[in-house]
Design a protein around this motif. Structure first.
Motif, PDB file in Angstrom:
ATOM      1  N   GLU A  41       0.855  -1.186   0.000  1.00 24.81           N
ATOM      2  CA  GLU A  41       0.000   0.000   0.000  1.00 24.81           C
ATOM      3  C   GLU A  41       0.889   1.234   0.000  1.00 24.81           C
ATOM      4  OE1 GLU A  41      -2.941   0.067   3.047  1.00 24.81           O
ATOM      5  OE2 GLU A  41      -3.791  -1.881   2.501  1.00 24.81           O
ATOM      6  N   VAL A  42       0.560   2.191  -0.869  1.00 26.89           N
ATOM      7  CA  VAL A  42       1.389   3.380  -1.009  1.00 26.89           C
ATOM      8  C   VAL A  42       0.508   4.618  -0.987  1.00 26.89           C
ATOM      9  CG1 VAL A  42       3.087   2.104  -2.376  1.00 26.89           C
ATOM     10  CG2 VAL A  42       1.326   3.434  -3.547  1.00 26.89           C
ATOM     11  N   ASP A  43       1.143   5.744  -0.775  1.00 27.84           N
ATOM     12  CA  ASP A  43       0.441   7.027  -0.798  1.00 27.84           C
ATOM     13  C   ASP A  43       0.092   7.398  -2.236  1.00 27.84           C
ATOM     14  OD1 ASP A  43      -0.575   9.524  -0.147  1.00 27.84           O
ATOM     15  OD2 ASP A  43       1.391  10.460   0.039  1.00 27.84           O
ATOM     16  N   ILE A  44       1.129   7.546  -3.052  1.00 29.95           N
ATOM     17  CA  ILE A  44       0.933   7.931  -4.457  1.00 29.95           C
ATOM     18  C   ILE A  44       1.694   6.951  -5.338  1.00 29.95           C
ATOM     19  CG2 ILE A  44       1.294   9.735  -6.193  1.00 29.95           C
ATOM     20  CD1 ILE A  44       1.258  11.756  -3.839  1.00 29.95           C
ATOM     21  N   CYS A  45       1.018   6.410  -6.347  1.00 30.44           N
ATOM     22  CA  CYS A  45       1.645   5.509  -7.311  1.00 30.44           C
ATOM     23  C   CYS A  45       1.624   6.170  -8.683  1.00 30.44           C
ATOM     24  CB  CYS A  45       0.909   4.175  -7.380  1.00 30.44           C
ATOM     25  SG  CYS A  45       1.612   3.001  -8.584  1.00 30.44           S
ATOM     26  N   VAL A  46       2.789   6.267  -9.304  1.00 33.27           N
ATOM     27  CA  VAL A  46       2.923   6.818 -10.647  1.00 33.27           C
ATOM     28  C   VAL A  46       3.283   5.672 -11.588  1.00 33.27           C
ATOM     29  CG1 VAL A  46       4.200   8.395 -12.135  1.00 33.27           C
ATOM     30  CG2 VAL A  46       3.650   9.074  -9.777  1.00 33.27           C
ATOM     31  N   VAL A  47       2.522   5.494 -12.645  1.00 31.41           N
ATOM     32  CA  VAL A  47       2.808   4.477 -13.646  1.00 31.41           C
ATOM     33  C   VAL A  47       3.539   5.132 -14.806  1.00 31.41           C
ATOM     34  CG1 VAL A  47       1.819   2.846 -15.301  1.00 31.41           C
ATOM     35  CG2 VAL A  47       0.865   3.026 -12.996  1.00 31.41           C
ATOM     36  N   THR A 235       0.470  -5.959 -11.169  1.00 25.59           N
ATOM     37  CA  THR A 235       1.676  -6.144 -11.963  1.00 25.59           C
ATOM     38  C   THR A 235       1.986  -7.641 -12.017  1.00 25.59           C
ATOM     39  OG1 THR A 235       3.338  -6.087 -10.201  1.00 25.59           O
ATOM     40  CG2 THR A 235       2.466  -3.962 -10.940  1.00 25.59           C
ATOM     41  N   PRO A 236       2.923  -8.069 -12.835  1.00 23.52           N
ATOM     42  CA  PRO A 236       3.225  -9.505 -12.892  1.00 23.52           C
ATOM     43  C   PRO A 236       3.649 -10.095 -11.552  1.00 23.52           C
ATOM     44  CG  PRO A 236       4.148  -8.397 -14.798  1.00 23.52           C
ATOM     45  CD  PRO A 236       3.650  -7.328 -13.883  1.00 23.52           C
ATOM     46  N   GLY A 237       4.256  -9.276 -10.698  1.00 25.12           N
ATOM     47  CA  GLY A 237       4.766  -9.814  -9.448  1.00 25.12           C
ATOM     48  C   GLY A 237       4.104  -9.306  -8.201  1.00 25.12           C
ATOM     49  N   GLY A 238       3.083  -8.468  -8.321  1.00 22.38           N
ATOM     50  CA  GLY A 238       2.506  -7.923  -7.121  1.00 22.38           C
ATOM     51  C   GLY A 238       1.280  -7.068  -7.365  1.00 22.38           C
ATOM     52  N   VAL A 239       0.814  -6.452  -6.306  1.00 22.54           N
ATOM     53  CA  VAL A 239      -0.367  -5.596  -6.343  1.00 22.54           C
ATOM     54  C   VAL A 239      -0.070  -4.347  -5.516  1.00 22.54           C
ATOM     55  CG1 VAL A 239      -2.820  -5.390  -5.785  1.00 22.54           C
ATOM     56  CG2 VAL A 239      -1.897  -7.599  -6.520  1.00 22.54           C
ATOM     57  N   VAL A 240      -0.425  -3.190  -6.057  1.00 21.54           N
ATOM     58  CA  VAL A 240      -0.257  -1.922  -5.362  1.00 21.54           C
ATOM     59  C   VAL A 240      -1.633  -1.316  -5.115  1.00 21.54           C
ATOM     60  CG1 VAL A 240       0.722   0.393  -5.453  1.00 21.54           C
ATOM     61  CG2 VAL A 240       1.975  -1.519  -6.468  1.00 21.54           C
ATOM     62  N   THR A 241      -1.902  -0.957  -3.891  1.00 25.65           N
ATOM     63  CA  THR A 241      -3.093  -0.176  -3.555  1.00 25.65           C
ATOM     64  C   THR A 241      -2.629   1.218  -3.171  1.00 25.65           C
ATOM     65  OG1 THR A 241      -4.223  -2.152  -2.743  1.00 25.65           O
ATOM     66  CG2 THR A 241      -5.124  -0.018  -2.096  1.00 25.65           C
ATOM     67  N   ALA A 242      -3.197   2.233  -3.827  1.00 16.73           N
ATOM     68  CA  ALA A 242      -2.701   3.601  -3.661  1.00 16.73           C
ATOM     69  C   ALA A 242      -3.820   4.537  -3.242  1.00 16.73           C
ATOM     70  CB  ALA A 242      -2.080   4.095  -4.962  1.00 16.73           C
ATOM     71  N   ARG A 243      -3.451   5.573  -2.542  1.00 13.89           N
ATOM     72  CA  ARG A 243      -4.411   6.655  -2.286  1.00 13.89           C
ATOM     73  C   ARG A 243      -4.676   7.437  -3.558  1.00 13.89           C
ATOM     74  NH1 ARG A 243      -3.896  11.939  -1.349  1.00 13.89           N
ATOM     75  NH2 ARG A 243      -1.629  11.802  -1.113  1.00 13.89           N
ATOM     76  N   THR A 244      -3.603   7.663  -4.341  1.00 19.04           N
ATOM     77  CA  THR A 244      -3.713   8.404  -5.600  1.00 19.04           C
ATOM     78  C   THR A 244      -2.892   7.692  -6.651  1.00 19.04           C
ATOM     79  OG1 THR A 244      -3.941  10.502  -4.403  1.00 19.04           O
ATOM     80  CG2 THR A 244      -3.321  10.620  -6.734  1.00 19.04           C
ATOM     81  N   LEU A 245      -3.444   7.594  -7.853  1.00 18.66           N
ATOM     82  CA  LEU A 245      -2.766   6.968  -8.990  1.00 18.66           C
ATOM     83  C   LEU A 245      -2.564   8.016 -10.077  1.00 18.66           C
ATOM     84  CD1 LEU A 245      -1.778   4.543 -10.739  1.00 18.66           C
ATOM     85  CD2 LEU A 245      -4.192   4.123 -11.304  1.00 18.66           C
ATOM     86  N   VAL A 246      -1.376   8.000 -10.697  1.00 19.38           N
ATOM     87  CA  VAL A 246      -1.075   8.906 -11.808  1.00 19.38           C
ATOM     88  C   VAL A 246      -0.603   8.051 -12.982  1.00 19.38           C
ATOM     89  CG1 VAL A 246       0.139  10.981 -12.540  1.00 19.38           C
ATOM     90  CG2 VAL A 246      -0.285  10.599 -10.108  1.00 19.38           C
ATOM     91  N   LEU A 247      -1.294   8.151 -14.111  1.00 23.97           N
ATOM     92  CA  LEU A 247      -0.983   7.363 -15.296  1.00 23.97           C
ATOM     93  C   LEU A 247      -0.175   8.217 -16.273  1.00 23.97           C
ATOM     94  CD1 LEU A 247      -4.484   5.698 -15.787  1.00 23.97           C
ATOM     95  CD2 LEU A 247      -2.428   4.635 -14.824  1.00 23.97           C
ATOM     96  N   CYS A 248       1.077   7.821 -16.504  1.00 29.11           N
ATOM     97  CA  CYS A 248       1.979   8.595 -17.352  1.00 29.11           C
ATOM     98  C   CYS A 248       2.649   7.697 -18.386  1.00 29.11           C
ATOM     99  CB  CYS A 248       3.028   9.311 -16.502  1.00 29.11           C
ATOM    100  SG  CYS A 248       2.358  10.581 -15.408  1.00 29.11           S
TER     101      CYS A 248
END
Length: 440
Positions: A41-47, A235-248
């Motif tokens: 679990e993360v605060d902000i995840c940027v892809v 993702t292939p190796g895991g899962v991220v749960t984020a407060r905010t997601l940014v798709l780049c």
């Protein structure tokens, strides 16, 4: 745009190693960053660890946010590490387009942004001591009087909004920037410049980590769920749960979010690097050390590298496929500009995709309440992505003023949708190329 669940339709083309470019061959040392393994679990995840993602993440890290970046390949793997390296101020759509389509208030808003992306880059290079061969000045070259008239009109319009960084060049002064008889004049942007784009990306990634951010390479997002209270990225190796997601992901986001895929079209452009020419010949060909692009619809762009190679790019392939013979395609154009280089050895040649929007206006927006995106720089991504990264960070930090203004601009789909966008764009390019040849 509504939230929901979407998945990646196809893997990254070309593998996860950097393209066989001059930039990859001369990249600064960088660590191998481990792929994501497990659930977190993360605060902000940027892809996406290209300029948009890195700029957003770095601005957020500077504001004290904890940021995690997921990159399907390597930092700077896409357009950010393959482009022509030119800092071209402004957006692909001209200031006159914003004024005509959206009115004076929007034009004034956009005018205030036009130099900011380049300023952000210069600040990053200085603040974090990034070694990326930064140089100043970029030049627009005119092949006929219509081109000169268009450049003069651009200079005058920018001056109306208080922008005084553009200066016209006559034929003689143009030769200070490119020793060729091809051009009748041009215009220099004193606030533009050029650099080693991959080293800039690597330096920004290191700065993010220095401020406490985390970057996972070889970690493509294979699906995202944006409809819930917290976005979920698989993702292939895991899962991220984020407060905010940014798709780049820009041109390489694929169909991860179908609603975004239909807004843009991947377009490939090609670059090559000659053998080292030596300092004397490099200075003779481009005495001022600036970078140059002409103003045709299908343009040439070029500059000298720090080790005195000519980096020459141009051409487009709509849909994002690579030409069979990059060298053959570009050598003819290079010889036309610099016949002195005929039979010069080419040491590197590569291709990469940028994302084209139909209106040539880049887009940013929000899916649901906590997923943001930016894309569609249409060939002006070096400066534009750094600007939009700052605006995204402002919105996530709580200041929605500039974000809401740009996100509120209407966007138009390609006529005929995704199935017809390539032939439509090819037909359009033929028409504009004919106008360039005729000087109309």
């Amino acid at each position: 745009m509504d939230g929901g669940t979407a998945s990646l339709a196809r893997p990254l083309s070309g593998g996860t190693d950097h393209a066989p470019s001059y930039y990859a061959a001369t990249a600064n040392p960088a660590p191998d960053r481990p792929a994501l393994d497990g659930e977190t679990e993360v605060d902000i995840c940027v892809v996406g660890a290209g300029y948009s993602g890195l700029s957003t993440a770095l601005h957020l890290a500077e504001k004290g946010h904890r940021v995690t970046v997921l990159e399907g390949a390597r930092v700077g793997w896409g357009a950010s590490g393959r482009n022509g390296g030119q800092i071209v101020n402004g957006l692909n759509a001209g200031l006159h387009v914003f004024r005509r389509r959206f009115g004076e208030d929007v034009a004034r808003f956009v005018a205030d942004l036009l130099l900011e992306g380049g300023d952000i880059i210069r600040d990053r290079v200085a603040r974090y001591d990034i070694e990326c061969d930064l140089r100043h000045g970029n030049v627009f070259a005119a092949l006929n009087t219509r081109h000169l008239d268009d450049l003069r009109a651009k200079r005058d319009l920018w001056a109306e909004y208080g922008l005084d960084n553009l200066e016209m060049l006559d034929r003689a002064r143009m030769r200070d920037h490119a020793a060729t008889d091809l051009y009748c004049g041009g215009m220099i942007d004193h606030r533009g410049g050029h650099l080693h784009p991959l080293n800039l990306a690597l330096g920004e990634a290191a700065a993010i980590e220095r401020l406490g951010g985390t970057i996972h390479e070889s970690t493509p997002a294979i699906s995202v769920e944006t409809g819930g209270a917290r976005p979920v990225i698989r993702t292939p190796g895991g899962v991220v749960t984020a407060r905010t997601l940014v798709l780049c992901g820009n041109a390489y986001l694929g169909n991860l979010v179908p609603g975004l895929a239909k807004r843009i079209m991947p377009v490939s452009t090609q670059v090559m690097a000659t053998e080292p020419l030596g300092e004397a010949q490099a200075r003779a060909l481009m005495p001022a050390g600036t970078c140059v692009e002409d103003v045709r619809y299908i343009l040439d762009y070029y500059r000298m590298s720090a080790d005195h190679r000519l980096l020459f790019g141009g051409g487009t392939v709509y849909g994002g496929t690579d030409p069979k013979d990059i060298k053959r395609k570009l050598v003819r154009s290079m010889d036309r500009v610099f016949p002195q280089l005929r039979n010069t050895r080419i040491d590197h040649a590569w291709s990469g995709n940028f994302a084209l929007s139909f209106t040539r206006v880049p887009q940013l927006g929000r899916i649901g309440s906590n997923t943001y995106f930016a894309h569609g720089y249409s060939g002006h991504g070096v400066s534009g992505s750094h600007l939009f990264g700052r605006i995204l960070s402002e919105a996530i930090h709580g200041d929605l003023g500039r974000f809401d203004t740009f996100a509120g601009l209407p966007w138009l789909p390609f006529p005929g949708g995704q199935g017809f966008r390539v032939p439509y764009s090819v037909l359009g390019s033929w028409w504009y190329a004919l106008r360039d040849r005729l000087g109309a």
